[in-house]
Design an enzyme around this catalytic site. Sequence first.
Site, PDB file in Angstrom:
ATOM      1  N   PRO A   1       1.124  -0.893  -0.437  1.00 31.71           N
ATOM      2  CA  PRO A   1       0.126   0.081   0.482  1.00 31.71           C
ATOM      3  C   PRO A   1       0.686   0.728   0.286  1.00 31.71           C
ATOM      4  O   PRO A   1       2.257   1.483  -0.020  1.00 31.71           O
ATOM      5  CB  PRO A   1      -0.715  -0.104   1.357  1.00 31.71           C
ATOM      6  N   HIS A   2       0.627   2.451  -0.859  1.00 31.98           N
ATOM      7  CA  HIS A   2       1.957   3.258  -1.186  1.00 31.98           C
ATOM      8  C   HIS A   2       0.597   4.986  -1.369  1.00 31.98           C
ATOM      9  O   HIS A   2      -0.566   4.865  -1.766  1.00 31.98           O
ATOM     10  CB  HIS A   2       2.030   3.278  -1.761  1.00 31.98           C
ATOM     11  N   GLY A   3       1.125   5.622  -0.870  1.00 28.89           N
ATOM     12  CA  GLY A   3       0.527   6.876  -1.462  1.00 28.89           C
ATOM     13  C   GLY A   3       1.623   8.324  -1.260  1.00 28.89           C
ATOM     14  O   GLY A   3       2.501   7.752   0.237  1.00 28.89           O
TER      15      GLY A   3
END
Lengths: 152, 112
Positions: free
Chosen positions: A69-71
């Site tokens: 998960p990333h952002g």
Amino acid sequence: MEFAEILPYFSEKRFIAELQATTKQGALEELADKFVDSDLIRNRDILIEMLQRRESVGSTGIGHGIAIPHGRTTATAELTVAFGKTSAGIDWNSIDKEPVKLIFLIVAPPSEEKNKYLPMLGTLVEFLSQEKNRERLLNTQTFEEFKQILTD
Amino acid sequence: MIKNQIELLVALQDLDIMLQELDEVMKLGFDMQQEGKEKLEGGRNELIEKINKPLVGLYERLRARYKRAIVPVIDDTCSGCFMKLPTYLITLAQRDQEVITCEGCGRILYWI
Ligand SMILES: [Zn+2]
């Protein structure tokens, strides 16, 4: 970017050898808390909102029991990573439908001077595409061991 | 209430960045649903409906002028133009009651 170059973005403060969470949402929250605890983010809700939105576009489960998960979020000033492991596995709606056991949560500010976010994401995907690296990570118990795997 | 407006603006900026970078991220090996982009655009419209119109206008104007409309405050300094913020602004921000813009560059400030 070399594998060892991603090491400084990890910390023992954001390392969970065995996650308590049993769901994707729970795991995202448990890892997000590590950013709040280490004073990287004040507002956890904003981070969670961004991560949920990212998952709605397509799962960050890239197969072989891995989720990244990333952002980018305006709520942080630094590029950092949290790592969590779960031996039971969590359903992440991954490409290969396999439950996820290794989770890397990458959070970046809207822009960084050195532009390391995307290269780091790519390097991590590449590192985890190697079966021996995944196997070794699954067996780590301590942050010291974890660091060793990344630098070997 | 206004605090929520700031949070919504931050969520809007985060979403806009996600939209801009989506293609590059997908190239790294992530899977995207066919309607992935439309979902984000739909979410964007929903967010905008919750934000006061003048604020959305300000956000869009700033975004056209600078790459980022909202910037974090780090060590009492605007990270957009690096101007040190006056004490009264910092006190105001601590009350979380108003949307505060930088006196130097006009960007919306967000306290991390
Ligand atoms: Zn400024």
